[in-house]
Design a protein around this motif. Structure first.
Motif, short mmCIF file in Angstrom:
data_model
loop_
_atom_site.label_atom_id
_atom_site.label_comp_id
_atom_site.label_asym_id
_atom_site.label_seq_id
_atom_site.Cartn_x
_atom_site.Cartn_y
_atom_site.Cartn_z
N LEU A 112 -28.11 -11.79 -38.60
CA LEU A 112 -29.09 -12.50 -38.29
C LEU A 112 -28.25 -12.86 -37.27
N LEU A 134 -27.29 -15.08 -34.17
CA LEU A 134 -27.66 -16.17 -32.93
C LEU A 134 -25.92 -17.11 -31.95
N ARG A 150 -26.38 -10.37 -25.77
CA ARG A 150 -28.08 -9.63 -26.36
C ARG A 150 -27.34 -8.43 -26.24
N ARG A 160 -32.08 -8.80 -36.22
CA ARG A 160 -33.08 -10.32 -35.74
C ARG A 160 -31.49 -10.81 -34.41
N HIS A 161 -32.23 -11.53 -33.19
CA HIS A 161 -31.17 -12.17 -32.19
C HIS A 161 -32.02 -13.28 -31.84
N ILE A 162 -31.66 -14.34 -32.44
CA ILE A 162 -32.17 -15.68 -31.31
C ILE A 162 -31.51 -16.31 -30.51
N VAL A 163 -31.55 -16.27 -28.97
CA VAL A 163 -31.09 -17.06 -28.48
C VAL A 163 -31.50 -18.65 -28.51
N LEU A 164 -30.80 -19.99 -28.70
CA LEU A 164 -31.57 -21.42 -29.00
C LEU A 164 -31.21 -21.87 -28.38
N TRP A 196 -30.42 -22.15 -40.58
CA TRP A 196 -31.00 -20.37 -40.44
C TRP A 196 -30.26 -19.28 -41.73
#
Length: 238
Positions: free
Chosen positions: A33, A35, A51, A61-65, A115
């Motif tokens: 995962l 982040l 990315r 999954r890739h979250i850009v917070l 997370w």
């Protein structure tokens, strides 16, 4: 019926070190995962690299917070302060470079911990390094060990006997070691981004601390550097 592989949260900045660290999580058989943080950093081009890196390592999954650390300032990466171009480790009088972002890894690891607990992951990967690095206090082994202890005290999982492991597999590697490890893993290291002060044309500047460390790592490893620099590090040109 076999159980699915465990999740691991990997901090992926888009940089060389975080790319190799996340790939080591994948090699260990974990489901990654990824982040990343859009903290209004000067070098936001690294998010494009993040990315690319997340896709290349097969992150599930890739979250850009988003968070705006420029509201705090205090760093050449988040405020109107010039990025030093006078040699690796350039300092602001007190021994720590002005590219240090106040408490950045503490902030990032805290969010990664949130997370990880929500996703049932117990490993958090971070690409910090204590040998060939810029002198940031939150890259030291003492910090990583202390945060791991904090994670055990601060979470439901920790107090119920499921502690978290802060994995810093590059901690005692030189930059050349990291380049060699990335090559061994079959990574396209050209997908990563290191420069703190990219040119308008989207090139590595070649003069900042991070560019110099990156270039020297490839040189010392004896591996061709795929990076496009506006000025070749070490050329003496400005």
């Amino acid at each position: 019926m076999t159980s699915p592989a465990p999740f691991a949260v990997a901090l992926v900045s888009g940089g060389l070190d975080s790319m190799v660290s996340a790939a080591l999580a994948r090699e260990a058989g974990q489901r990654v995962l990824a982040l990343s943080f859009d903290y209004n950093q000067r070098h936001r081009i690294e998010l494009d690299a993040a990315r690319r890196v997340a896709a290349a390592i097969g992150a599930e999954r890739h979250i850009v917070l988003p968070m705006d650390l420029s509201a705090f300032g205090g760093s050449a990466l988040t405020a109107d302060i010039d990025v030093p171009k006078d040699g690796a480790g350039a300092e602001d009088g007190g021994g720590i470079p002005v590219t240090y972002v106040p408490a950045r890894n503490t902030i990032f690891l805290s969010l990664a911990l949130g997370w990880a607990e929500a996703a049932g992951a117990r490993d958090i990967y971070i690409g910090v390094n204590a040998l060939d690095y810029s002198g940031y206090p939150d890259c030291r082994p003492e910090f990583i060990a202390a945060f791991e202890g904090l994670a055990e005290l601060a979470t439901k999982a920790g107090v119920e006997g499921e502690p978290f492991r802060i994995q810093a597999p590059l901690q005692m590697m030189t930059k050349a070691d990291i380049v060699r490890e990335g090559t061994r893993l079959g990574l396209d290291l050209g997908l990563s981004w290191s420069c703190y002060d990219p040119t308008p044309a989207g090139e590595h500047c070649g003069l900042c601390d991070s560019c110099r460390l990156r270039s020297k790592g490839f040189e010392d490893a004896g591996i061709a550097d795929p990076t496009v620099y506006a000025v070749r590090p070490g050329s003496g040109l400005a």
